[in-house]
Design an enzyme around this catalytic site. Structure first.
Site, mmCIF file in Angstrom:
data_model
loop_
_atom_site.group_PDB
_atom_site.id
_atom_site.type_symbol
_atom_site.label_atom_id
_atom_site.label_comp_id
_atom_site.label_asym_id
_atom_site.label_seq_id
_atom_site.Cartn_x
_atom_site.Cartn_y
_atom_site.Cartn_z
ATOM 1 N N GLU A 184 0.134 -11.263 -26.933
ATOM 2 C CA GLU A 184 1.246 -10.408 -27.362
ATOM 3 C C GLU A 184 1.658 -10.806 -28.776
ATOM 4 O O GLU A 184 1.876 -11.976 -29.061
ATOM 5 C CB GLU A 184 2.425 -10.535 -26.384
ATOM 6 C CG GLU A 184 3.705 -9.848 -26.823
ATOM 7 C CD GLU A 184 3.566 -8.364 -27.147
ATOM 8 O OE1 GLU A 184 3.095 -7.605 -26.291
ATOM 9 O OE2 GLU A 184 3.909 -7.964 -28.287
ATOM 10 N N GLY A 189 7.047 -5.616 -23.958
ATOM 11 C CA GLY A 189 6.640 -4.440 -24.725
ATOM 12 C C GLY A 189 7.790 -3.529 -25.119
ATOM 13 O O GLY A 189 8.957 -3.933 -25.143
ATOM 14 N N ILE A 194 13.613 11.200 -25.375
ATOM 15 C CA ILE A 194 14.160 10.028 -26.081
ATOM 16 C C ILE A 194 15.305 10.459 -27.005
ATOM 17 O O ILE A 194 16.376 9.855 -27.019
ATOM 18 C CB ILE A 194 13.052 9.276 -26.852
ATOM 19 C CG1 ILE A 194 12.059 8.656 -25.857
ATOM 20 C CG2 ILE A 194 13.643 8.187 -27.751
ATOM 21 C CD1 ILE A 194 10.885 7.920 -26.485
ATOM 22 N N GLU A 216 18.366 11.375 -24.890
ATOM 23 C CA GLU A 216 19.054 10.200 -24.331
ATOM 24 C C GLU A 216 19.856 9.481 -25.418
ATOM 25 O O GLU A 216 21.033 9.169 -25.233
ATOM 26 C CB GLU A 216 18.034 9.231 -23.710
ATOM 27 C CG GLU A 216 17.466 9.719 -22.382
ATOM 28 C CD GLU A 216 16.549 8.720 -21.685
ATOM 29 O OE1 GLU A 216 16.066 9.053 -20.604
ATOM 30 O OE2 GLU A 216 16.313 7.603 -22.221
ATOM 31 N N ASP A 254 0.210 3.606 -22.707
ATOM 32 C CA ASP A 254 0.449 4.564 -23.801
ATOM 33 C C ASP A 254 -0.724 4.701 -24.766
ATOM 34 O O ASP A 254 -0.856 5.718 -25.438
ATOM 35 C CB ASP A 254 1.684 4.142 -24.619
ATOM 36 C CG ASP A 254 2.990 4.495 -23.935
ATOM 37 O OD1 ASP A 254 2.955 4.892 -22.752
ATOM 38 O OD2 ASP A 254 4.050 4.369 -24.594
ATOM 39 N N HIS A 289 24.693 11.894 5.914
ATOM 40 C CA HIS A 289 25.817 12.690 5.408
ATOM 41 C C HIS A 289 27.009 11.784 5.129
ATOM 42 O O HIS A 289 27.294 10.909 5.945
ATOM 43 C CB HIS A 289 26.202 13.749 6.440
ATOM 44 C CG HIS A 289 27.419 14.521 6.033
ATOM 45 N ND1 HIS A 289 27.382 15.488 5.061
ATOM 46 C CD2 HIS A 289 28.710 14.436 6.461
ATOM 47 C CE1 HIS A 289 28.600 15.996 4.907
ATOM 48 N NE2 HIS A 289 29.432 15.364 5.730
HETATM 49 P P1 FAD Z 1 4.111 -1.033 -24.669
HETATM 50 O O1 FAD Z 1 5.277 -1.185 -23.775
HETATM 51 O O2 FAD Z 1 4.303 -0.305 -25.946
HETATM 52 O O3 FAD Z 1 3.560 -2.491 -24.935
HETATM 53 C C1 FAD Z 1 2.494 -2.717 -25.795
HETATM 54 C C2 FAD Z 1 2.581 -4.135 -26.293
HETATM 55 O O4 FAD Z 1 1.389 -4.436 -27.009
HETATM 56 C C3 FAD Z 1 3.725 -4.355 -27.274
HETATM 57 O O5 FAD Z 1 4.510 -5.431 -26.837
HETATM 58 C C4 FAD Z 1 3.023 -4.668 -28.605
HETATM 59 O O6 FAD Z 1 3.740 -5.614 -29.382
HETATM 60 C C5 FAD Z 1 1.708 -5.248 -28.116
HETATM 61 N N1 FAD Z 1 0.622 -5.124 -29.098
HETATM 62 C C6 FAD Z 1 0.257 -4.034 -29.796
HETATM 63 N N2 FAD Z 1 -0.823 -4.296 -30.560
HETATM 64 C C7 FAD Z 1 -1.152 -5.586 -30.338
HETATM 65 C C8 FAD Z 1 -2.170 -6.435 -30.825
HETATM 66 N N3 FAD Z 1 -3.089 -6.006 -31.682
HETATM 67 N N4 FAD Z 1 -2.203 -7.724 -30.391
HETATM 68 C C9 FAD Z 1 -1.274 -8.185 -29.501
HETATM 69 N N5 FAD Z 1 -0.288 -7.419 -29.001
HETATM 70 C C10 FAD Z 1 -0.230 -6.131 -29.402
HETATM 71 N N6 FAD Z 1 9.311 5.221 -20.122
HETATM 72 C C11 FAD Z 1 9.733 5.410 -18.856
HETATM 73 O O7 FAD Z 1 8.904 5.477 -17.947
HETATM 74 N N7 FAD Z 1 11.073 5.516 -18.568
HETATM 75 C C12 FAD Z 1 12.008 5.462 -19.524
HETATM 76 O O8 FAD Z 1 13.212 5.565 -19.226
HETATM 77 C C13 FAD Z 1 11.599 5.277 -20.856
HETATM 78 N N8 FAD Z 1 12.510 5.199 -21.853
HETATM 79 C C14 FAD Z 1 12.090 4.982 -23.129
HETATM 80 C C15 FAD Z 1 13.049 4.920 -24.130
HETATM 81 C C16 FAD Z 1 12.665 4.703 -25.438
HETATM 82 C C17 FAD Z 1 13.709 4.622 -26.506
HETATM 83 C C18 FAD Z 1 11.274 4.519 -25.740
HETATM 84 C C19 FAD Z 1 10.839 4.249 -27.150
HETATM 85 C C20 FAD Z 1 10.323 4.585 -24.756
HETATM 86 C C21 FAD Z 1 10.724 4.825 -23.440
HETATM 87 N N9 FAD Z 1 9.790 4.913 -22.406
HETATM 88 C C22 FAD Z 1 10.214 5.148 -21.122
HETATM 89 C C23 FAD Z 1 8.335 4.797 -22.655
HETATM 90 C C24 FAD Z 1 7.844 3.407 -22.265
HETATM 91 O O9 FAD Z 1 8.545 2.443 -23.007
HETATM 92 C C25 FAD Z 1 6.354 3.314 -22.529
HETATM 93 O O10 FAD Z 1 5.682 4.355 -21.854
HETATM 94 C C26 FAD Z 1 5.815 1.978 -22.023
HETATM 95 O O11 FAD Z 1 6.454 0.895 -22.654
HETATM 96 C C27 FAD Z 1 4.301 1.898 -22.257
HETATM 97 O O12 FAD Z 1 3.832 0.678 -21.807
HETATM 98 P P2 FAD Z 1 2.534 0.002 -22.429
HETATM 99 O O13 FAD Z 1 2.344 -1.263 -21.668
HETATM 100 O O14 FAD Z 1 1.431 0.980 -22.469
HETATM 101 O O15 FAD Z 1 2.897 -0.297 -23.946
#
Ligand code: FAD
Length: 465
Positions: free
Chosen positions: A33, A40, A184, A187, A312, A444
């Site tokens: 990370e 994340g 987003i 919210e 994502d 209920h």
């Molecule tokens: P991420 O959570 O983005 O994590 C990826 C991680 O990889 C990060 O920590 C990053 O630093 C790390 N990384 C990237 N590149 C590298 C690299 N080269 N080397 C090492 N580390 C690296 N989703 C919901 O389901 N419900 C919600 O209510 C919701 N609310 C949200 C509100 C906001 C304001 C935002 C911005 C997003 C929201 N989301 C919500 C979306 C949700 O946050 C994402 O879908 C989710 O975090 C995706 O998870 P992930 O593990 O794919 O990636």
């Protein structure tokens, strides 16, 4: 011999969940990370801090506007924004620290630094302190996504902010322009509107929340308008200029007229892009799609053997629970188990007030697919529990197959929508029908009775309307 069975790149809900599941299955696992905290986007700058602010701002609005109708005299209500932000930060710290604890408990090696591929079996991890090469039999790329930016609207995270800046404003702005009517933006717009900001939302399309059911979306917009949020649909922000005390924006109307307006804060919220850059993927032959998401097959395999992608950074809805499901499924497949994710039944929720929750097909999609369906609706206005909690806004809508009665989609706008959708998700996952929900005894008085009544109303037999 490889250093690890699996190296997961990224410790968001996709990555950290995959790492824990791998450890549970006895694999030697590391999680890389680049940020100083785990969790994340979701835990640090996404789901969790936004929900903390939504809850605090809802309480503020509720006490300010509705205390009197309950016979409660709440005079001199003041906002302590710094304290409100401290609460949010404390929750984030608790949860991100919790992932560190889970890593230790599961003997997962937490490697700090930014990863890039040297070849298909080796990565280079760079941190401010050191650089190291690590090898693994399998890699899972879970690097997430970031806010889309466009050059004509330069983000400084002070006056022109992404959701990250909007989560940490130091004072309540007088005015805010939200660019983008997705979940987003709505919210974050709701948070600041409740705290006293005049919020305007500009959306290029002729509706908000474009992937959600049209009827729900238009009711949702009306509900937000009643709260004072202004909408400019079919408008586009062409550029924005940062001045000392405001941001000057140029907005194009549907008639192609240019509107020059000034706002204290502009929130850029037009979507997110996969974090597929900087990993050296082209060099090792990992293919991307046209949106720069990593192409994967049904088993999360990329075009390179032993490299997988989830969350994502892979195609599909950018949601934390989708990332988590993929994390577990991907590891189980690597381990030789059989597993699959039903992408037709992934719920999506907007945590505003009222909340909006949705699963399965919308009416628009069913029409396009020429699937014959029946609709059952039930308003919270006719639900006893909703009346007792003054949360009568909204309704439940269930779409069921005309012949088989199986549930094809469900859409809820209402105070508890995010919790209520779970029952319908479960029923759909088991291939259930509207009749199945209609025959289940619901306690209920609860708002879940509105779900039952909507299911009954698929055949026009709701009792309380
Ligand atoms: P991420 O959570 O983005 O994590 C990826 C991680 O990889 C990060 O920590 C990053 O630093 C790390 N990384 C990237 N590149 C590298 C690299 N080269 N080397 C090492 N580390 C690296 N989703 C919901 O389901 N419900 C919600 O209510 C919701 N609310 C949200 C509100 C906001 C304001 C935002 C911005 C997003 C929201 N989301 C919500 C979306 C949700 O946050 C994402 O879908 C989710 O975090 C995706 O998870 P992930 O593990 O794919 O990636």
């Amino acid at each position: 011999m490889a250093d690890f069975d699996v190296i997961v790149v990224g410790a968001g809900p996709g990555g950290y969940v995959a790492a824990i599941r791998a450890a549970q299955l006895g694999m030697k696992v590391a999680c890389v990370e680049k940020e100083s905290t785990l969790g994340g986007t979701c835990l640090n700058i996404g789901c969790i801090p936004s929900k903390a602010l939504l809850n605090s701002s809802e309480k503020f609005m509720d006490i300010s506007k509705h205390a009197e109708e309950h016979g409660i005299k709440a005079t001199k209500i003041e906002l302590d924004l710094a304290k409100l932000m401290q609460r949010k930060d404390k929750i984030v710290k608790q949860l991100t620290g919790g992932i560190g604890f889970l890593f230790k408990k599961n003997k997962i090696e937490h490697i700090r630094g930014s990863a890039s591929f040297i070849d298909s079996k080796t990565i280079l991890v760079k941190s401010s302190k050191e650089e190291k090469k690590l090898s693994a039999k399998n890699f899972i790329i879970a690097t997430g996504s970031s806010s889309i930016e466009i050059p004509s609207i330069p983000i400084d995270e002070k006056q022109i902010v992404t959701s990250t800046g909007a989560l940490s404003l130091q004072s309540v702005p007088k005015s805010m322009l939200v660019i983008g009517g997705g979940y987003i933006g709505l919210e974050m717009g709701s948070v600041w509107s409740r705290l006293g900001t005049k919020v305007t939302v500009v959306e290029a399309l002729d509706r908000i929340v474009p992937t959600m059911d049209g009827e729900i979306a238009s009711n949702f917009m009306k509900a937000l308008q009643k709260q004072g949020i202004e909408f400019k649909l079919s408008h586009k922000v062409n550029n924005a200029k940062i001045n000392k005390d405001n941001v000057e924006v140029s907005i194009e109307s549907p008639e192609k007229k240019e509107l020059k307006e000034k706002y204290e804060i502009v929130l850029m919220s037009v979507g997110r892009k996969p974090n597929s850059e900087g990993l050296n993927l082209e060099k090792i032959g990992v293919n991307l799609d046209e949106k720069k998401a990593i192409k994967i097959n049904q088993e999360f395999k990329t075009s390179v053997d032993g490299i997988y992608a989830i969350g994502d950074v892979a195609p599909g809805p950018m949601l934390a629970h989708k990332a988590e499901e993929e994390g577990v499924a991907c590891i189980e497949l690597i381990h030789g188990q059989k597993t699959h994710i039903n992408y037709d039944i992934i719920p999506a929720i907007v945590y505003t007030n009222p909340e909006v929750a949705s699963v399965g097909k919308t009416e628009e999609q069913l029409k396009e697919l020429k699937i014959e369906y029946k609709v059952g609706k039930f308003p919270f206005m006719a639900n006893g529990r909703a009346l007792t909690t003054s949360t009568t806004e909204g309704f439940v809508k269930i779409l069921a197959d005309k012949k088989t009665d199986s549930i094809l989609g469900a859409h809820i706008i209402g105070h508890d929508a995010g919790q209520l959708i779970a029952e319908i998700v479960t029923t759909m996952e088991f291939g259930g029908s509207a009749e199945d929900i209609a025959r289940i005894c619901h306690a209920h008085p609860t708002t879940s009775e509105a779900v039952k009544e909507a299911a009954m109303n698929v055949d026009g037999r709701a009792i309380h309307i």
